[in-house]
Design a protein around this motif. Structure first.
Motif, mmCIF file in Angstrom:
data_model
loop_
_atom_site.group_PDB
_atom_site.id
_atom_site.type_symbol
_atom_site.label_atom_id
_atom_site.label_comp_id
_atom_site.label_asym_id
_atom_site.label_seq_id
_atom_site.Cartn_x
_atom_site.Cartn_y
_atom_site.Cartn_z
ATOM 1 N N ARG A 16 -5.869 -4.191 7.664
ATOM 2 C CA ARG A 16 -5.746 -3.535 6.406
ATOM 3 C C ARG A 16 -4.675 -2.672 6.341
ATOM 4 N N VAL A 17 -4.509 -1.914 7.311
ATOM 5 C CA VAL A 17 -3.502 -0.989 7.309
ATOM 6 C C VAL A 17 -2.103 -1.537 7.498
ATOM 7 N N ASP A 18 -1.919 -2.501 8.756
ATOM 8 C CA ASP A 18 -0.695 -3.271 8.640
ATOM 9 C C ASP A 18 -0.536 -4.236 7.445
ATOM 10 N N GLN A 19 -1.338 -4.714 6.982
ATOM 11 C CA GLN A 19 -1.213 -5.431 5.623
ATOM 12 C C GLN A 19 -0.679 -4.731 4.463
ATOM 13 N N GLY A 20 -1.016 -3.517 4.332
ATOM 14 C CA GLY A 20 -0.816 -2.532 3.270
ATOM 15 C C GLY A 20 0.584 -2.145 3.604
ATOM 16 N N ALA A 21 0.900 -1.792 4.729
ATOM 17 C CA ALA A 21 2.188 -1.403 5.142
ATOM 18 C C ALA A 21 3.503 -2.302 5.006
ATOM 19 N N ALA A 22 2.794 -3.713 5.370
ATOM 20 C CA ALA A 22 3.875 -4.762 5.275
ATOM 21 C C ALA A 22 4.005 -5.084 3.735
ATOM 22 N N GLU A 23 2.968 -4.776 2.910
ATOM 23 C CA GLU A 23 3.256 -5.002 1.569
ATOM 24 C C GLU A 23 4.354 -3.994 0.747
ATOM 25 N N ARG A 24 4.146 -2.794 1.257
ATOM 26 C CA ARG A 24 4.971 -1.711 1.146
ATOM 27 C C ARG A 24 6.357 -1.926 1.309
ATOM 28 N N ARG A 33 8.830 -4.637 10.911
ATOM 29 C CA ARG A 33 7.705 -5.114 11.486
ATOM 30 C C ARG A 33 7.093 -3.984 12.243
ATOM 31 N N PRO A 34 5.736 -3.520 11.980
ATOM 32 C CA PRO A 34 5.217 -2.493 12.446
ATOM 33 C C PRO A 34 5.250 -2.498 13.984
#
Length: 160
Positions: A16-24, A33-34
């Motif tokens: 969820r954190v990675d997805q939120g960061a990717a959306e941002r 990419r993280p």
């Protein structure tokens, strides 16, 4: 599959954190990419080789090499000869440096978002993550899984 009970939700946290960061990143039109983060941190701290990056992170040399390849293809890194002539060094390109500069406000917003989560849930998330990281540094998770397996086997055989 084992019943993970309430732990199943905690498995989604990283995603969820990675997805939120990717959306941002997408909203900000940042091609990022993280998985670049540990390499960027290491390079910014003075690391020059894959070996040095591996030493400063918890990633395997293989994972770092794969990420280096992606970053080379993306024009974020360049290879260069080192003074001793035996190794190849890595350096950020102008594009890589520009990415770091672009990411700095995002990093600051990340900590503000974490602070918001801490206030909402009433727990010091960063302190907990730092303590967790330190504990895993002292003894890795694979070792802990092995110890848990041995304890379970011992209990199954009546403590013998």
């Amino acid at each position: 599959m084992p019943d993970l009970g309430t732990s199943a939700n905690s498995c989604d946290i990283g995603e969820r954190v990675d997805q939120g960061a990717a959306e941002r990143y997408e909203t900000l039109k940042i091609d990022y990419r993280p998985r670049y983060t540990p390499l960027l941190r290491a390079l910014a701290a003075g690391a020059e080789t894959v070996t040095e990056i591996t030493s400063s992170s918890s990633l395997t040399q293989g994972a770092i090499s794969q990420t280096v390849s992606l970053m080379l293809k993306g024009g974020l890194l360049a290879r260069r000869g080192l003074d001793d002539g035996r190794k190849t060094g890595l350096r950020l390109t102008k594009k890589g440096v520009a990415l770091l500069t672009t990411l700095e406000p995002h990093r600051q917003m990340t900590f503000l978002a974490i602070r918001s989560l801490e206030l909402e849930i009433g727990y010091p998330v960063l302190a907990v993550l730092q303590a967790l990281g330190a504990a895993l540094e002292r003894e890795g998770f694979a070792s802990r899984l092995k110890a848990a397996s041995h304890r379970e086997e011992k209990e199954a055989f009546g403590g013998r």
